[in-house]
Structures are given as structure tokens and as C-alpha cells.
Design a protein around this motif. Structure first.
Motif, PDB file in Angstrom:
ATOM      1  N   ALA B  33       0.831  -1.221   0.000  1.00 39.12           N
ATOM      2  CA  ALA B  33       0.000   0.000   0.000  1.00 39.12           C
ATOM      3  C   ALA B  33       0.858   1.262   0.000  1.00 39.12           C
ATOM      4  CB  ALA B  33      -0.926  -0.010   1.204  1.00 39.12           C
ATOM      5  N   ASP B  34       2.187   1.102   0.084  1.00 36.68           N
ATOM      6  CA  ASP B  34       3.115   2.232   0.066  1.00 36.68           C
ATOM      7  C   ASP B  34       2.747   3.276   1.122  1.00 36.68           C
ATOM      8  OD1 ASP B  34       5.293   3.688  -0.737  1.00 36.68           O
ATOM      9  OD2 ASP B  34       4.199   4.794  -2.278  1.00 36.68           O
ATOM     10  N   VAL B  35       2.614   2.800   2.340  1.00 31.82           N
ATOM     11  CA  VAL B  35       2.258   3.672   3.460  1.00 31.82           C
ATOM     12  C   VAL B  35       3.399   4.655   3.735  1.00 31.82           C
ATOM     13  CG1 VAL B  35       1.888   3.635   5.958  1.00 31.82           C
ATOM     14  CG2 VAL B  35       0.592   2.109   4.486  1.00 31.82           C
ATOM     15  N   ASP B  36       3.055   5.889   4.119  1.00 28.23           N
ATOM     16  CA  ASP B  36       4.055   6.941   4.316  1.00 28.23           C
ATOM     17  C   ASP B  36       4.527   7.074   5.765  1.00 28.23           C
ATOM     18  OD1 ASP B  36       3.796   7.819   1.567  1.00 28.23           O
ATOM     19  OD2 ASP B  36       1.868   8.666   2.171  1.00 28.23           O
ATOM     20  N   VAL B  37       3.595   6.983   6.698  1.00 32.01           N
ATOM     21  CA  VAL B  37       3.959   7.191   8.110  1.00 32.01           C
ATOM     22  C   VAL B  37       3.400   6.047   8.956  1.00 32.01           C
ATOM     23  CG1 VAL B  37       3.736   8.693  10.133  1.00 32.01           C
ATOM     24  CG2 VAL B  37       4.086   9.705   7.879  1.00 32.01           C
ATOM     25  N   ILE B  38       4.271   5.475   9.782  1.00 31.22           N
ATOM     26  CA  ILE B  38       3.903   4.363  10.659  1.00 31.22           C
ATOM     27  C   ILE B  38       4.277   4.756  12.078  1.00 31.22           C
ATOM     28  CG2 ILE B  38       4.389   1.934  11.233  1.00 31.22           C
ATOM     29  CD1 ILE B  38       5.182   1.652   8.191  1.00 31.22           C
ATOM     30  N   ARG B  88      -0.418   8.627   3.881  1.00 36.22           N
ATOM     31  CA  ARG B  88      -1.108   7.357   4.148  1.00 36.22           C
ATOM     32  C   ARG B  88      -0.450   6.763   5.381  1.00 36.22           C
ATOM     33  NH1 ARG B  88      -2.002   3.540  -0.818  1.00 36.22           N
ATOM     34  NH2 ARG B  88      -3.811   4.874  -1.117  1.00 36.22           N
ATOM     35  N   THR B  89      -1.242   6.324   6.317  1.00 40.22           N
ATOM     36  CA  THR B  89      -0.684   5.979   7.630  1.00 40.22           C
ATOM     37  C   THR B  89      -1.084   4.577   8.068  1.00 40.22           C
ATOM     38  OG1 THR B  89      -2.592   6.896   8.758  1.00 40.22           O
ATOM     39  CG2 THR B  89      -0.740   8.383   8.391  1.00 40.22           C
ATOM     40  N   PHE B  90      -0.287   4.056   9.000  1.00 36.65           N
ATOM     41  CA  PHE B  90      -0.585   2.736   9.574  1.00 36.65           C
ATOM     42  C   PHE B  90      -0.210   2.722  11.051  1.00 36.65           C
ATOM     43  CE2 PHE B  90       0.609  -1.619  10.728  1.00 36.65           C
ATOM     44  CZ  PHE B  90      -0.586  -2.261  10.448  1.00 36.65           C
ATOM     45  N   ARG B 165      -8.507   1.262   0.662  1.00 32.38           N
ATOM     46  CA  ARG B 165      -9.379   1.697  -0.429  1.00 32.38           C
ATOM     47  C   ARG B 165     -10.711   2.229   0.122  1.00 32.38           C
ATOM     48  NH1 ARG B 165     -10.616  -0.008  -6.032  1.00 32.38           N
ATOM     49  NH2 ARG B 165     -12.829   0.442  -6.179  1.00 32.38           N
ATOM     50  N   VAL B 166     -11.290   1.537   1.089  1.00 32.73           N
ATOM     51  CA  VAL B 166     -12.591   1.935   1.629  1.00 32.73           C
ATOM     52  C   VAL B 166     -12.447   3.200   2.485  1.00 32.73           C
ATOM     53  CG1 VAL B 166     -14.491   1.251   3.147  1.00 32.73           C
ATOM     54  CG2 VAL B 166     -13.477  -0.425   1.583  1.00 32.73           C
ATOM     55  N   ALA B 201      -1.815  -1.571  -7.954  1.00 34.64           N
ATOM     56  CA  ALA B 201      -1.605  -0.131  -8.182  1.00 34.64           C
ATOM     57  C   ALA B 201      -2.896   0.565  -8.600  1.00 34.64           C
ATOM     58  CB  ALA B 201      -0.518   0.073  -9.227  1.00 34.64           C
ATOM     59  N   GLU B 202      -3.644  -0.068  -9.507  1.00 34.45           N
ATOM     60  CA  GLU B 202      -4.885   0.571  -9.968  1.00 34.45           C
ATOM     61  C   GLU B 202      -5.992   0.452  -8.937  1.00 34.45           C
ATOM     62  OE1 GLU B 202      -6.430   0.058 -14.082  1.00 34.45           O
ATOM     63  OE2 GLU B 202      -4.418  -0.757 -14.415  1.00 34.45           O
ATOM     64  N   PHE B 203      -5.979  -0.680  -8.249  1.00 36.83           N
ATOM     65  CA  PHE B 203      -7.006  -0.880  -7.215  1.00 36.83           C
ATOM     66  C   PHE B 203      -6.837   0.133  -6.090  1.00 36.83           C
ATOM     67  CE2 PHE B 203      -8.002  -2.767  -3.059  1.00 36.83           C
ATOM     68  CZ  PHE B 203      -9.373  -2.930  -3.213  1.00 36.83           C
ATOM     69  N   LEU B 204      -5.596   0.407  -5.737  1.00 36.90           N
ATOM     70  CA  LEU B 204      -5.333   1.285  -4.610  1.00 36.90           C
ATOM     71  C   LEU B 204      -4.404   2.431  -5.049  1.00 36.90           C
ATOM     72  CD1 LEU B 204      -5.851   1.643  -1.566  1.00 36.90           C
ATOM     73  CD2 LEU B 204      -3.769   0.333  -1.151  1.00 36.90           C
ATOM     74  N   PRO B 205      -4.965   3.479  -5.653  1.00 40.51           N
ATOM     75  CA  PRO B 205      -4.125   4.614  -6.057  1.00 40.51           C
ATOM     76  C   PRO B 205      -3.640   5.380  -4.829  1.00 40.51           C
ATOM     77  CG  PRO B 205      -6.447   5.081  -6.483  1.00 40.51           C
ATOM     78  CD  PRO B 205      -6.378   3.683  -5.945  1.00 40.51           C
ATOM     79  N   PRO B 206      -2.640   6.260  -4.997  1.00 39.74           N
ATOM     80  CA  PRO B 206      -2.149   7.000  -3.819  1.00 39.74           C
ATOM     81  C   PRO B 206      -3.257   7.825  -3.166  1.00 39.74           C
ATOM     82  CG  PRO B 206      -0.711   7.335  -5.723  1.00 39.74           C
ATOM     83  CD  PRO B 206      -1.905   6.601  -6.216  1.00 39.74           C
ATOM     84  N   TYR B 207      -3.097   8.065  -1.889  1.00 42.63           N
ATOM     85  CA  TYR B 207      -4.079   8.816  -1.104  1.00 42.63           C
ATOM     86  C   TYR B 207      -4.097  10.271  -1.559  1.00 42.63           C
ATOM     87  CZ  TYR B 207      -6.034  11.069   3.107  1.00 42.63           C
ATOM     88  OH  TYR B 207      -6.770  11.831   3.982  1.00 42.63           O
ATOM     89  N   ARG B 208      -5.259  10.743  -1.980  1.00 42.38           N
ATOM     90  CA  ARG B 208      -5.386  12.155  -2.390  1.00 42.38           C
ATOM     91  C   ARG B 208      -6.525  12.801  -1.625  1.00 42.38           C
ATOM     92  NH1 ARG B 208      -3.979  10.160  -7.435  1.00 42.38           N
ATOM     93  NH2 ARG B 208      -1.838  10.737  -7.932  1.00 42.38           N
TER      94      ARG B 208
END
Lengths: 329, 412
Positions: B33-38, B88-90, B165-166, B201-208
Motif C-alpha cells: 500500500a506504500d504507506v508513508d507514516v507508521i 497514508r498511515t498505519f 481503499r474503503v 496499483a490501480e485498485f489502490l491509487p495513492p491517497y489524495r
């Protein structure tokens, strides 16, 4: 946005732009409001402001859905100031590193009250100060009580002050019997910390220049700002800045900075005025006797020997305060 | 029959399934998911997720800021603010750690920030208890978080990807818990098919996000203090509308996920041998698998039993639940939760199931697995037999409706 320093040499250099503007309902003579205004003038437009719950949460952006903030602002929980700053700075670093946001210096300024930073959010603040996020500045606006909920003692309330949790009574006459916690000195003992300072509303350029140094220091920074509070100190609104000046001139509030491992006093009161000049103006100390005020004067004098020693050697001395003599109730 | 040649074998797509723990599987999803901050803080049993992520970041498998926080409260505040700034965070926690973060958790939902978190279900203190229980996660039943419940490591991975995604869908914008039963998922290795970043990648585009807390977007004042008379109820209604909208978004997301990744799930409810079932066990999470084995066993004795598993607890798929339970004569709830002093002195899940089937009430029993003690296969068979007898005779041992199945002493 360049990261070059722009120390303010005179009041004429203070930018006319305000990022903390109208649309608030702070008290007349509010010290924190003045601190917000000066700090944000120094920080400039490329700033995100975060605020843990406190009097400045409740007093700002409230009725009629107005907001005094001309820069992005977000609330955080009372104990969340340290985490909020680190999280926001982490987001900017990650997004820039991954090319999801353009490269730019963004200031993150967290304004915590003494409740938020000296008490409930103390651990989080310490955590934030242990990371290396640049342009992350924690400002403790210290009005020496939980002023929003009706003046309850915090761990930065000075010895002797009456508050609703530490009232001066028939049996317990002194009021608050704990010594004021020196949060700035504790923050300065964190490893890797770039810049820590104390300030107050006077002199204003001292506060603004310290903000500028902190944001340009390249690492996490902390400024402990004493802000007189007419509501909690039982003082007239027009005395706010004068009280700041007297706090400095009596030596009760020591202006210093700790930059890259070197301690320096930024103002040396000479001669130092007697603390009664500051204390007698305030209703919260009205129950103290002359001898008790003299005792505070004496302790302040002994503390100043240590402050002078720190200034001379450039090193921190902990503990900085001699033990308080017991006082007859 | 023609023998297979090497070319034929190469043409067969063999999925890359390797045995990894649930904790590792979730970490893989976070990486994809290429999360940015954990934000990490240790507490068993969820900690393994963060251990795996820290290792991946240390080895350069992906880039993210990982902050080792001073507490769970800070952990959840960190991601709340990072999310507000556009990252995007986790995050995650377990047991009392999750409860310690409660203040930060509830504001994340009220601020409508799409944080994704793991709840590694664990019994609440006192006493310090490493066993599995649902009460930590269900503490947040009414907080405005989406809550899904994974069955195994594979589903935990898939659910994590779908959760982003949701949560980030502009019709929803709510934080999302993925509940994984402590130890039984977090620590158990199972074959897991890990999709590539390219696959999703298409299912989950970057968080905008709409409005970020970023000077580049201009001033935004967020979560200001307000007079309740001004927007209090309207703000709650916004969260309510988002939660209601999440139903269609969840269904859509799982449909899409199947298209991209090739694994198909019914979005809200999973059923097993329910076509001709006369009695049903309703449950969530990892022990569903034990329930399936118990059903197979009692069916050999002619007891027509089935299993209904909720994949989402919030929103609770009451519509699906009513439909699948319409034909049965009795319901047994396998419950790792409890609500002291509640109606029937029963579990949280039991109360929810009863409320969901209120218009079409069924005889129902609650089977409690509480205090973190490991249930045995025999406990599940016992539950089915008690339920079967109840439907047939209208009676239960001791006339009880709630059974503390793993209790050693007397049920008083």
C-alpha cells in the motif's frame, strides 16, 4: 521558501503580516494571544500550527465558527502535542522524500500550554524532542495554571500561588506548595536537541529571534514562553507586558538559550529588582507575608549564582535550584 | 491421457504462496500500500506487525517514516496528524494498549481521517492476560471506526489493502480497524499469496485527500472548538452518513479487489453449509475454522448445522445476517466478548445479533469463550449439541441461555 535566518534587529523589521489575527475571544490583556501573534510573525506563512487542548483552544475559533488562524491549524488532544508535531513533520518528510509533495521547508509549530506540555503531554513532548525532524518547534505558552477550566495548579505553577486546586486556606495557607518545574531545562538535557530557549512577551524581539533561531536550527526545538494571564494572576489587563518585563527584571523568569550544546543567558538584570515588585502586583500571591516574599527573593538570589555559573561555563547545571527552606505555616 | 510436458507446466500459473505469519502478512500489505507514516509501540500480540515493517524499512524494501512512540496515545495521535497532512498511515495495538489510545482513536473518526489500524485482539487487564478476547476492539464499537474481522493471514493481508481503499474513498473518509485474533492469526504461519505492488496499483491509487493541513493548500482550520448549538449534531450526522455509505463502497471494493487480484470474497458475510442448515453458529475471526470442523463432525450424527461468519462488525451487515438466518430454527453465537450487566448477561456480539434479528426473532444461545483461555474443538461440538437439543426440546442444561464454555469452576 529559503531556510536562511532573518534575525530581527529592530521593531521596524517586524513584518506587518499577522498569521494569528482577529476572530478570537481571548480575555482582555491575554498573554498567550500576544505570544501566538509574535511567534507566528517570526515563523511566517509556510507554517502549520497545532494546538493541544488548553485555554488557547477554547478561546480561539469558537463562536460563530470564526478562526483567527491565517495558516493551517489543527487541534490535538491535551496530551497529544508532542505526537502531533512529530506526526505532521513525519508526513511532510515522507511525502517529500517519496516525491509526493514538492520539496520545501515547512515549519511545524506546536503551541502547548503548561498543562499540555509540563503535565499530561510531557512524555509525548520528550518523544518529539528525541527525533530529528527539522523545523519542528514546540512552544510552551506558560500562564502557570490550567486557565481554561478555572485556574487549577499545573506543575509550572509557582510556589505560593493560590489556585482553585491549591487555594490559600486557614490551615494550608501557602497555596501551591510545589516548586515550578523548569521544562526548558529538562528539554535541554535531551540528546541531540538543537535549540532550547526561554522567553516572555518582553522584550518582543528576543522572543521572535529565538523562534527564528529555533526553526533554523535543523532539529527539534523548544521555547518556554512565560505569558501573564490576567484571569489567573488576578491582574489588570493593561499590566500584561509590564508583568513580563518585571518577571525578567526581578530574575524570577530567566531568559536563556541553549544552542548546539552551549548555554547562554540572553538578558542579565543589573541590578536585579526585588521579587516583590513582580509579586505584589498579583492577586494570586496576596496571601503571602513579607517574610515569605523575602524568602523567595533569597532563593532567587541563590539560583542566580547557578544561572551565572551556567552562563560563564556554557554548560547546563542540574539541579539548578537549591532546596527550599521550610516555611512556618 | 497425454502426459504433461515442461511447456505445459510453465504455462500453469502457480501462485506465489509461502507460509508467513498473520503479522508478516499484514506488514506485506502495508508495504504494497506504500504507506508513508507508521507509528509503533509494543504490546503483544500485534507487535510482530511493527517488527516486520521496521525490518522492511531498515532493509530498504520500501520508504516510510516509522516513529517509535512513547505510548499508544502518542501512536494514534501521530498517525492522526500525519493523515491530516496528507500521508497514508498505519498503526495498531492490542488489549489495554488500544484502550490507552482511546482518546486519540475517537477523535480520528470524528475528524474523518482515514487511518488504518490493526487491532490484535487480546484480553483486557487485570490480570495481565495474553489470551484472545474481543473486548479491546469492541470497546470502539460506537466510535465511528469501520471494523472488519479477518479469518486467517491471507484474509488479513487482503483486508488491509481493501481497508485503505474503503477508508480513503471520498464517500467514506473514516478510519478502519482490521481486527485479527491475537496469536491465532498474528502468530500462526499459513500459506499466503502476496500480490505485487503492480497488481494493486490501480485498485489502490495513492491517497489524495480533499484538504490537507499543508501551507501549500492555504489555511484550513480543523477540529476547532465549537459551541454545541452550532454544528454538534450535524457533525455526528456526517459521520453517520459516511458509515452508511461505506456499505456500498465496501461491496464495490471487494468486487474490484477480486478483479485485480483474483481472490473472491463475499464482502460482508461468509457462510458454510448453510443451504440446508437448521441451526447456525454465528461468529467472527480465526475460530471460524474450528466451528467449520465442528459442523462437519456433528453433521455425521445427522445434525444439520452451518456457520455464518461476519467479516465486518462496523458497519454490521444486519441485512445479510437476517437473510442468511431466516431459514434456521436456532442461532448459537460463538462469542469472545462480554458485556457485564447487559440484557441476558451476554456477549457484545450476541446482543448485536439479537438486535439485528429483532424483526425475525430466533431462539438464540450465547457461547462464551472468555478470559483468554484457549477453547478446544470439543467446546465447539458441545455448543452445537446444546443448540440442537434446545431447538428440538425447547430446553437447555440448567435452562440457561448463556454458556461460559471454557469456565472450569461452577457457572453461578
Amino acid at each position: 521558501m529559503s531556510s536562511e535566518r532573518r534575525q530581527f534587529k529592530s521593531v521596524k523589521e517586524i513584518p506587518p503580516e499577522d498569521y494569528y489575527t482577529s476572530g478570537r475571544r481571548t480575555c482582555a490583556g491575554c498573554g498567550p494571544a500576544l505570544a501566538y501573534r509574535l511567534v507566528l510573525k517570526a515563523a511566517g506563512v509556510n507554517t502549520v500550527v497545532l494546538g493541544p487542548t488548553g485555554c488557547m483552544y477554547v478561546a480561539n475559533a469558537h463562536q460563530f465558527l470564526t478562526s483567527p488562524y491565517a495558516v493551517p491549524w489543527f487541534h490535538t488532544q491535551l496530551g497529544g502535542g508532542g505526537a502531533a508535531g512529530a506526526g505532521t513533520a513525519a508526513a511532510f518528510r515522507a511525502l517529500m522524500k517519496k516525491g509526493k509533495r514538492r520539496l520545501e521547508d515547512v515549519n511545524v509549530v506546536v503551541f502547548g500550554g503548561d498543562g499540555g506540555f509540563a503535565d499530561i503531554g510531557f512524555a509525548g513532548l520528550s518523544m518529539g524532542m528525541s527525533y530529528d525532524y527539522p523545523r519542528l518547534l514546540y512552544v510552551l505558552y506558560d500562564n502557570e495554571s490550567y486557565a481554561n477550566t478555572g485556574i487549577q495548579a499545573s506543575s509550572t505553577t509557582p510556589w505560593g500561588a493560590t489556585t482553585t486546586f491549591t487555594p490559600s486556606g486557614k490551615v494550608r495557607r501557602i497555596g501551591n506548595e510545589r516548586m515550578k518545574k523548569n521544562v526548558a531545562l529538562i528539554m535541554a538535557t535531551h540528546p541531540g536537541v538543537r535549540y532550547v530557549a526561554t522567553a516572555t512577551l518582553w522584550p518582543p524581539l528576543d522572543l521572535m529571534n529565538k523562534v527564528d533561531k529555533a526553526l533554523g536550527s535543523g532539529g527539534p526545538s523548544f521555547i518556554h514562553v512565560l505569558v501573564p494571564c490576567p484571569k489567573g494572576w488576578f491582574t489588570p489587563p493593561d499590566l500584561t507586558v509590564e508583568l513580563s518585563r518585571l518577571a525578567v527584571e526581578t530574575g524570577l523568569w530567566v531568559l536563556w538559550e541553549y544552542e548546539n550544546g552551549r548555554f547562554r543567558l540572553t538578558y542579565k538584570p543589573s541590578p536585579r529588582k526585588h521579587v516583590k515588585n513582580y509579586m505584589q502586583l498579583q492577586g494570586r500571591f496576596a496571601h503571602l507575608s513579607a517574610s515569605e516574599i523575602d524568602m523567595i527573593e533569597e532563593v532567587t538570589g541563590r539560583e542566580w549564582e547557578i544561572w551565572a555559573e551556567m552562563d560563564r561555563t556554557g554548560k547546563l547545571i542540574v539541579p539548578w535550584v537549591p532546596p527550599l527552606k521550610s516555611v512556618e505555616g | 491421457m497425454k502426459a504433461l510436458t515442461r511447456t505445459d507446466l510453465e504455462a500453469v500459473q502457480i501462485p506465489r504462496r509461502r507460509p508467513i505469519t498473520g503479522a508478516r502478512a499484514i506488514a506485506e500489505a502495508v508495504k504494497i500500500a506504500d504507506v508513508d507514516v507508521i507509528a509503533a509501540y509494543p504490546i503483544r500480540p500485534y507487535t510482530g506487525v511493527m517488527n516486520a515493517l521496521a525490518e522492511m524499512i531498515a532493509n530498504g524494501e520500501f520508504t516510510a517514516e516509522i516513529i517509535v512512540a512513547d505510548s499508544e496515545h502518542s501512536q494514534f495521535e501521530i498517525v492522526k496528524h500525519a493523515s491530516a497532512a496528507g500521508a497514508r498511515t498505519f498503526v495498531g495495538s492490542s488489549g489495554v494498549g488500544l484502550i490507552y489510545a482511546a482518546e486519540a482513536i475517537v477523535v480520528t473518526a470524528m475528524d474523518q481521517l482515514p487511518v488504518v489500524a490493526i487491532a490484535g485482539c487480546r484480553a483486557l487487564d487485570d490480570p495481565g492476560n495474553f489470551g484472545m478476547e474481543w473486548n479491546d476492539t469492541l470497546f470502539f464499537r460506537d466510535s465511528g471506526w469501520l471494523i472488519s474481522w479477518a479469518k486467517d493471514p491471507q484474509e488479513a493481508l487482503d483486508m488491509t489493502l481493501v481497508a485503505y481503499r474503503v477508508a480513503e474513498d471520498r464517500r467514506v473518509m473514516l478510519p478502519h480497524f482490521i481486527a485479527v485474533d491475537g496469536a491465532t492469526i498474528t502468530h500462526i504461519a499459513a500459506p499466503v499469496d502476496t500480490p505485487s505492488k503492480k497488481d494493486v496499483a490501480e485498485f489502490l491509487p495513492p491517497y489524495r485527500p480533499h484538504y490537507t493541513l499543508d501551507p501549500a493548500q492555504g489555511p484550513v482550520t480543523k477540529a476547532q472548538h465549537i459551541a454545541p448549538s452550532l454544528i454538534g449534531p450535524e457533525q455526528r450526522k456526517h459521520v453517520d452518513v459516511a458509515m452508511k455509505r461505506s456499505r456500498e463502497v465496501i461491496a464495490e471494493a471487494w468486487r474490484d479487489y477480486a478483479n485485480y487480484v483474483g481472490r473472491t470474497y463475499d464482502p460482508f458475510i461468509e457462510t458454510f453449509r448453510m443451504d440446508d442448515a437448521e441451526i447456525a453458529l454465528v461468529t467472527m475471526g480465526a475460530y471460524t475454522i474450528n466451528a467449520l470442523h465442528a459442523v462437519n463432525e456433528v453433521r455425521r450424527d445427522g445434525i444439520k448445522a452451518g456457520v455464518v461468519r461476519l467479516r465486518y462488525f462496523r458497519p454490521l451487515p444486519a441485512w445479510d445476517l437476517k437473510k442468511v438466518l431466516s431459514g434456521v430454527e436456532g442461532i448459537g453465537v460463538l462469542d469472545f466478548s462480554y458485556s457485564f450487566g447487559s440484557p441476558d448477561s451476554a456477549g457484545v456480539l450476541f446482543n448485536e445479533v439479537r438486535a439485528a434479528t429483532y424483526d425475525d426473532p430466533k431462539p438464540a444461545l450465547d457461547f462464551l469463550f472468555l478470559g483468554g483461555r484457549e477453547p478446544k474443538p470439543a467446546d465447539f461440538v458441545k455448543a452445537l449439541k446444546i443448540l440442537h437439543d434446545y431447538v428440538r426440546t425447547g430446553d437447555t442444561p440448567g435452562g440457561k441461555r448463556v454458556f461460559w464454555l471454557t469456565l472450569r469452576g461452577e457457572d453461578i
